[in-house]
Design a protein around this motif. Structure first.
Motif, PDB file in Angstrom:
ATOM      1  N   LEU A  32     -63.713 -88.298  40.934  1.00 40.50           N
ATOM      2  CA  LEU A  32     -62.789 -87.618  41.832  1.00 40.50           C
ATOM      3  C   LEU A  32     -63.542 -86.917  42.951  1.00 40.50           C
ATOM      4  N   PHE A  33     -64.587 -86.194  42.565  1.00 38.49           N
ATOM      5  CA  PHE A  33     -65.375 -85.414  43.523  1.00 38.49           C
ATOM      6  C   PHE A  33     -65.927 -86.323  44.618  1.00 38.49           C
ATOM      7  N   ILE A  34     -66.593 -87.397  44.162  1.00 38.31           N
ATOM      8  CA  ILE A  34     -67.224 -88.296  45.138  1.00 38.31           C
ATOM      9  C   ILE A  34     -66.177 -88.950  46.032  1.00 38.31           C
ATOM     10  N   SER A  35     -65.085 -89.441  45.427  1.00 41.42           N
ATOM     11  CA  SER A  35     -64.127 -90.168  46.260  1.00 41.42           C
ATOM     12  C   SER A  35     -63.402 -89.206  47.212  1.00 41.42           C
ATOM     13  N   PHE A  36     -63.164 -87.979  46.754  1.00 43.52           N
ATOM     14  CA  PHE A  36     -62.498 -87.007  47.634  1.00 43.52           C
ATOM     15  C   PHE A  36     -63.327 -86.780  48.907  1.00 43.52           C
TER      16      PHE A  36
END
Lengths: 336, 337
Positions: free
Chosen positions: A22-26
């Motif tokens: 989630l962090f990376i894609s956000f």
């Protein structure tokens, strides 16, 4: 007992994995230029109106704070709204993801049947005609783009022959949609006894499934062939031969030894095709999840994109867990 | 003519025929741009009923290749270019072929070395024995299982019932070796070939395993071919000794005669290596090297203490010297020399 502990441990690791994804894609999505507020209000909006909308959407906050807010919402089961469809992303994905899953699952089933069959046959007869044909097929399937194949099929089977229905959606638009239970049109129409929808859905599935199945059979064929080759050349197969075991038993033992590799390829293809089916989805007007996510990227509609990432990440993690459990079942040495 | 006809016509001769007869077996490996590498050159071998023959040679002599040729599994692209193989008078070429008149495991069984790599890692020990027994003897699952347990007991595996469900990776090397022996003997084969089956074992286990094999051969009509690098084994367990050097048989003799008076310089070399006399070793091992680039006709010439000019120019033939002995040497060590 041991296997339960293993599953629990794996599920525990899902939490940091999901957070990382989630962090990376956000942040990656935030890097894409484009302001949803500008797009939503159109070309004639005033700067004031844009600023006001940005503040409403929380776009003026620091990115990390935006992420924390998004994360808080996700934990409460709220994936946000899509401004294109003006509906909650969760309910959009709940109708679109099953469409993609149905397509990809059936396609890969077809790919497995073709790839496994040709792979085994060609490994068992290294100098046979099947081997030659299979090698050409492997080459072709790697070289032909799926959307092009889809267009050719539509041209031949819809335009020329008229065997297939128009490439518009999952079943004929003239039919009343069946009640949604599982999300799979085939299953739902069967459960509710809507055989008209079932037949229509089957005929609409034929071409996209054939397209994705034929293209994805290539890697499965190659993996099956090469790992069967290796298995057939192994010492224990030579020993089984020298013990006079019949051909079909040799084939079964070699396949069993080759299976972990084949399963790996299938699982990777499955996770990958969920997103990669998007071109075929577009060609057939499928209304799948990939199409939804791509539209989101193009229109700076972030919530659908992130929602798609979450859905496919969860699916991939489930697939890989199943694969690990299969390894566990297949190889006594991993059971310790 | 079908295979069945052949078997019938030779039934009468079968009684007199040797269990295994190899005639001029030649195996060659094609080489790019060069003449083929001949790994086995016209090897003859006869094994009679109830006989244990020892085949001795160093690494690379072609021992394993010979067994694999018999078993129809020549490794690495080698070709069986000429020669005939007969089992009890029945000719055969490709044992693993489902239509072969002579069946592996049932007629000719191989005991492999390095059994932990030869056993299927994902099948239990019991399943692997049962597979072989069921296929060749046509027994039911239950009968085959009972026979498998008996076989495991016969090869002195403790607690055979529970070992049936063991996985190959759970076995020690010695245990795995016994399992492979149990598989080889499970269908009462007419010939057992042991391909260096004991070299990986502890000396004590080696002894047990060899004694076991000898007992099992003695107790039945079986013949055995024991292939080894260790010539001492043949002294204890074999009736006849065959020495293989670089793909050729260089000497063949009944055991007692062989150890009493070996004829071929290479045989003496082998024995000298085990002897307690440093003088003997030096006499047979210190050989002046050949001139660079010389390709001697006799394959052993470069290491031979009795080398003469003729050995470099003319290849010796394998000739009969009476009393069941054969030797391939121009100047064999015979009585009085």
């Amino acid at each position: 007992m041991q296997i339960l502990r293993y599953i629990l441990k794996r599920l525990l690791f899902v939490i940091p994995q999901m957070l990382g994804i989630l962090f990376i894609s956000f942040f990656l999505i935030k890097l894409i230029p484009g302001d949803p507020a500008v797009l939503m209000l159109g070309p004639n909006a005033t700067a004031d109106a844009v600023a006001k909308l940005r503040a409403e959407m929380g776009l003026d906050l620091p990115v990390f704070q935006q992420f924390m807010i998004y994360l808080g919402n996700v934990l409460q089961g709220d994936l946000g709204m899509s401004w294109q469809s003006a509906r909650p992303v969760l309910s959009d994905l709940m109708t679109r993801f099953p469409a993609t899953l149905e397509l990809v699952t059936l396609s890969l089933l077809l790919a497995v049947v073709i790839g496994l069959g040709l792979g085994i046959a060609s490994a068992m007869r290294p100098r046979g005609a099947v081997r030659k044909a299979a090698n050409y097929y492997g080459l072709l399937s790697g070289a032909i783009p799926d959307f092009w194949l889809a267009l050719v099929f539509i041209f031949v089977f819809y335009t020329l022959l008229g065997w297939a229905p128009a490439p518009l959606g999952r079943y004929s638009i003239m039919l009343i949609p069946p009640q949604t239970i599982t999300g799979s049109v085939l299953v739902d129409s069967l459960i509710t006894g809507r055989f008209d929808v079932f037949m229509s859905a089957l005929s609409h599935l034929a071409l996209p499934v054939l397209t994705l199945g034929l293209v994805n059979a290539g890697p499965i064929l190659k993996a099956t062939q090469s790992s069967m080759d290796r298995a057939l050349g192994s010492d224990f197969i030579a020993y089984a031969r020298m013990n006079g075991l019949p051909r079909r038993m040799i084939r079964r033992q070699a396949l069993r030894a080759a299976l972990p590799n084949i399963i790996t390829i299938i699982s990777v293809l499955y996770s990958f095709t969920i997103g990669a089916a998007v071109l075929v989805e577009i060609v057939f007007g499928w209304g799948g999840a990939g199409q939804y996510a791509v539209a989101g990227v193009l229109n700076s509609d972030l919530n659908p994109v992130l929602g798609f990432v979450i859905f496919s990440a969860v699916l991939s993690l489930i697939v890989y867990l199943i694969v690990d459990l299969l390894y566990f079942a297949l190889d006594p040495r991993t059971r310790g | 003519m079908t295979y069945q006809d052949k078997t019938d016509t030779t039934e009468a001769q079968a009684v007199a025929a040797p269990v295994l007869e190899l005639e001029g077996i030649t195996v060659a490996y094609p080489r790019y741009g060069e003449s083929d590498h001949v790994a086995l050159d016209a090897v003859d071998l006869k094994i009679r009923r109830g006989e244990i023959v020892g085949l001795v040679g160093e690494t690379g002599a072609g021992k394993t290749l010979l067994t694999r040729t018999v078993m129809g599994a020549i490794p690495g692209g080698g070709e069986h270019t000429s020669g005939a193989m007969r089992y009890n008078g029945t000719p055969f070429t490709d044992l693993p072929d489902d239509k072969s008149p002579v069946r592996p495991a049932k007629d000719i069984a191989l005991i492999v070395s390095n059994p932990r790599r030869e056993l299927n890692p994902v099948l239990t020990v019991g399943q692997q024995i049962v597979n072989v027994i069921r296929h060749h003897l046509g027994l039911s699952e239950k009968e085959a299982r009972a026979r498998a347990v008996d076989m495991l007991r016969a090869v002195a595996i403790p607690d055979p019932e529970s070992r049936m469900d063991a996985w190959p990776h759970e076995l020690s090397g010695g245990m795995a070796q016994r399992v492979v022996i149990a598989i080889a003997l499970s269908c009462d084969p007419g010939l057992v070939i042991s391909d260096d089956a004991t070299s990986a074992l502890d000396v004590t286990v080696q002894l047990q395993v060899l004694n076991l094999m000898k007992e099992m051969v003695a107790g039945s009509e079986t013949a055995a071919l024991i292939i080894t690098r260790d010539i001492a084994i043949t002294a204890h367990y074999c009736d006849r000794v065959v020495i293989l050097y670089k793909g050729e048989v260089v000497e063949e003799a009944p055991r007692d005669a062989f150890f009493d008076r070996p004829h071929h310089p290479y045989s003496i070399n082998l024995l000298a290596a085990f002897a307690h006399s440093p003088a003997l070793r030096e006499a047979w091992w210190d050989v002046p090297p050949l001139a660079d680039g010389t390709r001697p006709a006799c394959r052993f010439a470069d290491r031979c203490a009795r080398r003469q000019p003729r050995c470099v120019s003319e290849a010796p033939a394998l000739r009969d010297c009476g009393a069941g002995r054969r030797v391939r040497c121009h100047y064999p060590v015979e009585a009085g020399t």
